[in-house]
Design an enzyme around this catalytic site. Structure first.
Site, PDB file in Angstrom:
ATOM      1  N   ASP A 163       0.857  -1.193   0.000  1.00 34.92           N
ATOM      2  CA  ASP A 163       0.000   0.000   0.000  1.00 34.92           C
ATOM      3  C   ASP A 163       0.891   1.240   0.000  1.00 34.92           C
ATOM      4  O   ASP A 163       2.118   1.135  -0.107  1.00 34.92           O
ATOM      5  CB  ASP A 163      -0.960  -0.012   1.210  1.00 34.92           C
ATOM      6  CG  ASP A 163      -2.298   0.643   0.876  1.00 34.92           C
ATOM      7  OD1 ASP A 163      -2.283   1.807   0.438  1.00 34.92           O
ATOM      8  OD2 ASP A 163      -3.335  -0.007   1.051  1.00 34.92           O
TER       9      ASP A 163
ATOM     10  N   HIS B 160      -2.669   3.106  -4.541  1.00 35.37           N
ATOM     11  CA  HIS B 160      -2.095   2.581  -3.294  1.00 35.37           C
ATOM     12  C   HIS B 160      -0.693   2.005  -3.519  1.00 35.37           C
ATOM     13  O   HIS B 160      -0.356   0.938  -3.019  1.00 35.37           O
ATOM     14  CB  HIS B 160      -3.018   1.516  -2.676  1.00 35.37           C
ATOM     15  CG  HIS B 160      -4.273   2.090  -2.069  1.00 35.37           C
ATOM     16  ND1 HIS B 160      -4.265   2.838  -0.923  1.00 35.37           N
ATOM     17  CD2 HIS B 160      -5.572   2.028  -2.467  1.00 35.37           C
ATOM     18  CE1 HIS B 160      -5.523   3.215  -0.627  1.00 35.37           C
ATOM     19  NE2 HIS B 160      -6.321   2.747  -1.550  1.00 35.37           N
TER      20      HIS B 160
ATOM     21  N   GLU C  63      -9.755   2.922  -5.155  1.00 32.96           N
ATOM     22  CA  GLU C  63      -9.301   4.268  -4.819  1.00 32.96           C
ATOM     23  C   GLU C  63      -8.086   4.700  -5.642  1.00 32.96           C
ATOM     24  O   GLU C  63      -7.031   4.999  -5.117  1.00 32.96           O
ATOM     25  CB  GLU C  63      -8.977   4.322  -3.311  1.00 32.96           C
ATOM     26  CG  GLU C  63     -10.192   3.972  -2.468  1.00 32.96           C
ATOM     27  CD  GLU C  63      -9.920   3.971  -0.968  1.00 32.96           C
ATOM     28  OE1 GLU C  63     -10.824   4.337  -0.218  1.00 32.96           O
ATOM     29  OE2 GLU C  63      -8.807   3.594  -0.541  1.00 32.96           O
TER      30      GLU C  63
HETATM   31  C1  TNX Z   1     -11.031   1.890   2.236  1.00 35.99           C
HETATM   32  S1  TNX Z   1     -11.664  -0.923   1.256  1.00 35.99           S
HETATM   33  C2  TNX Z   1      -9.921   1.276   1.699  1.00 35.99           C
HETATM   34  C3  TNX Z   1      -8.730   1.066   2.527  1.00 35.99           C
HETATM   35  C4  TNX Z   1      -8.880   1.683   3.893  1.00 35.99           C
HETATM   36  C5  TNX Z   1     -10.269   1.403   4.407  1.00 35.99           C
HETATM   37  C6  TNX Z   1     -10.518   1.852   5.818  1.00 35.99           C
HETATM   38  C7  TNX Z   1     -10.698  -0.402   0.217  1.00 35.99           C
HETATM   39  C8  TNX Z   1     -10.720  -1.143  -1.005  1.00 35.99           C
HETATM   40  N1  TNX Z   1      -9.936   0.685   0.458  1.00 35.99           N
HETATM   41  O1  TNX Z   1      -7.592   1.549   1.861  1.00 35.99           O
HETATM   42  O2  TNX Z   1      -7.910   1.161   4.725  1.00 35.99           O
HETATM   43  O3  TNX Z   1     -11.203   2.017   3.565  1.00 35.99           O
HETATM   44  O4  TNX Z   1     -11.697   1.321   6.333  1.00 35.99           O
END
Ligand code: TNX
Length: 533
Positions: free
Chosen positions: A182, A252, A316
């Site tokens: 990440d 990430h 994301e």
């Molecule tokens: C969203 S779930 C994210 C993570 C974070 C999390 C915290 C996802 C695919 N991405 O990077 O750690 O929320 O709850």
């Protein structure tokens, strides 16, 4: 004989059937022997584990013995393979006053029978446990019964991961989704790119609280060597748990970019991130070197993880860098990608990138899992979708022919609070996923058409560790919510009953206590958190 020394098969997850047999109790003492089929290594290990479990809980030591065929020898617990057991992971336990048989179609099924027997035994030093005569049988509702663990935001050593696998085992789970890379760290040794772990494995500090401007300034990091990973994969396999590694891309990825800045659109410099959230810096999709890098990394990942699935993230992933990057724009031109409807050309570029990786993995006999953002970028239906932004994306994915794993933030994010009264809770991400909410979750939406239901492979809870810094805190977040999830994963909705589950829970918690695991004791109390909101 005191009631306290009597087994009770009404464990968590509750078996599908518990039918009494008119016969006396079986006396479990150190005179009993555990028989298993000669020459079957899995069954030999099953027998040894059953013996260990009984000894851990009661101090009764049972020896194990290979036998030529199932014989129901008097005084023995026989582990056997029986093709009449309905499903691969199903089991049947038959207890009479003479003998005990734990049968499964596969060694995994037998193992789940062993877990049920283990949980039925009262915790406490004794020289005899009475097993009531009965036939007990169960089949899990879902084939994918997962837990996720983020070992990036905070790093947890081999022993902690093994204990996490132990906890999963006790709850009848079979998939660990292991988040290994990440923005805040790269946690897996890759021989071809040593800087990933050596440089990308370390950050210069960590923000305090929820992204406060205060950084603790303490260098933080660590990674798993390939030898350690092999050890963990083996430990999991011995417990019929498949590990699904996640290499999150193209977003990430700041830890990797810090180590190899040429893989980003701007060329850096980058710094392993000390904040939480989403950053604009992602892998450059216009650079052929990036795809080569990804394939090389995945080559080593495939060597280490023998399971079919590799998780390639996809969540994301802002595309602002791609909008400004000449190489990404050139790629968009070369591929003839055009903004259409809701999908930007850059979204389609993520689809193209993902498809490249997907095809690479497919040619090596692997399959891809990705977060539900992939549905927005035109990936083909062989990608399994992990539905996290609610259950709706998963339902849509199933309608489009994708296999789906349900991990909706509400209620399956175990990094969220488990009560609305948060003032005396360890810091969590936010939200409120009570034990009751977890219990009531159904991965298959009632309106999903019958011919699409098979696409829902199962459910998983996610444990992101931005605010989880140590092992007791991990355990606090997952226990006892994992017990509720286990019933979601094993039971048909008609067989679920929250009050009945809560009545069975204290005996499971005795086992948590016995192993010294931390759990949220307040969740055992009957209070207004048990009401449906
Ligand atoms: C969203 S779930 C994210 C993570 C974070 C999390 C915290 C996802 C695919 N991405 O990077 O750690 O929320 O709850």
């Amino acid at each position: 004989m005191a009631q306290g020394n009597r087994a009770d098969y009404r464990v968590v997850p509750l078996p599908d059937r518990i039918d009494g047999i008119k016969d006396g109790d079986f006396k479990l003492t150190s005179d009993c022997v555990i028989d298993y089929p000669l020459g079957n290594r899995d069954m030999e290990r099953n027998a040894a584990m059953l013996s260990d479990y009984i000894e851990e809980l009661t101090d009764i030591h049972l020896s194990t013995r290979p036998v030529n065929s199932a014989n129901n020898n008097k005084g023995c617990i026989t582990l056997s393979l029986d093709s009449r057991v309905k499903s691969d992971e199903g089991y049947r336990i038959t207890v009479t006053s003479r003998a005990v048989e734990i049968a499964g179609k596969t060694p995994a099924g037998v193992f789940y029978g062993i877990q049920t027997l283990r949980k039925s035994i009262p915790v406490g030093k004794t020289d005899q446990v009475l097993l009531p005569a009965a036939q007990v049988a169960s089949t899990p509702r879902f084939g994918y019964r997962g837990m996720h663990l983020d070992c990036v935001r905070h790093f947890f050593g081999v022993e902690t991961v093994k204990r996490y696998l132990d906890i999963m085992t006790l709850h009848g789970m079979n998939r660990l989704h292991w988040h290994l890379t990440d923005d805040q760290g790269w946690r897996i040794e890759i021989k071809k790119y040593p800087r990933l772990a050596e440089v990308g494995g370390w950050r210069n500090g960590t923000t305090l609280g929820h992204n406060s401007p205060v950084n603790d300034g303490i260098r933080y990091g660590g990674y798993y060597t390939q030898e350690e990973i092999k050890e963990i994969v083996r430990y999991a396999a011995d417990r019929y748990i498949t590990i699904i590694p996640e290499i999150d891309m193209p977003g990430h990825m700041v830890a990797a970019l810090t180590a190899y800045p040429e893989l980003g659109c701007t060329g850096g410099p980058y710094e392993v991130w000390s904040l939480w959230g989403v950053t604009d810096d992602i892998l450059c999709a216009g650079n052929d070197q990036t795809l080569q890098f990804v394939n090389d990394v995945l080559d080593e990942v495939m060597q280490l993880f023998p399971g079919t699935y590799i998780h390639i993230g996809g969540d994301e992933s802002p595309r602002v860098r791609w909008q400004e990057c000449p190489r990404c724009q050139q790629r968009i031109m070369d591929l003839g990608l055009k903004t259409s409807g809701q999908q930007s050309a850059e979204a389609l570029l993520q689809g193209w990138f993902t498809t490249q990786v997907q095809q690479y993995l497919n040619t090596h006999g692997r399959r891809v899992i990705g977060w539900d953002e992939l549905l927005g970028c035109d990936v083909d239906a062989t990608a399994t979708i992990m539905s996290w932004r609610g259950s709706e994306p998963g339902a849509q994915g199933a309608m489009q022919g994708h296999d789906v794993i349900m991990t909706p933030v509400d209620p399956l994010y175990f990094d969220y609070y488990q009560t609305s009264k948060t003032w005396n809770e360890p810091t969590a991400f936010g939200g409120c996923n009570t034990l009751k909410k977890v219990y009531d979750f159904d991965p298959v939406a009632p309106d999903l058409p019958a011919d699409k239901r098979h696409h829902i492979l199962g459910a998983q809870a996610n444990v992101w560790t931005e605010y989880i810094t140590c092992e007791p805190q991990i355990q606090y977040q997952i226990l006892p919510r994992m017990a509720a999830l286990a019933e979601v994963q094993w039971l048909e909705p008609v067989d679920k009953n929250y009050q009945d589950f809560k009545a069975r829970l204290p005996r499971l918690v005795e086992i948590y206590k016995h192993y010294g695991w931390t759990y949220r004791a307040k969740s055992l109390i009957q209070d207004d958190e048990d009401k449906t909101d």
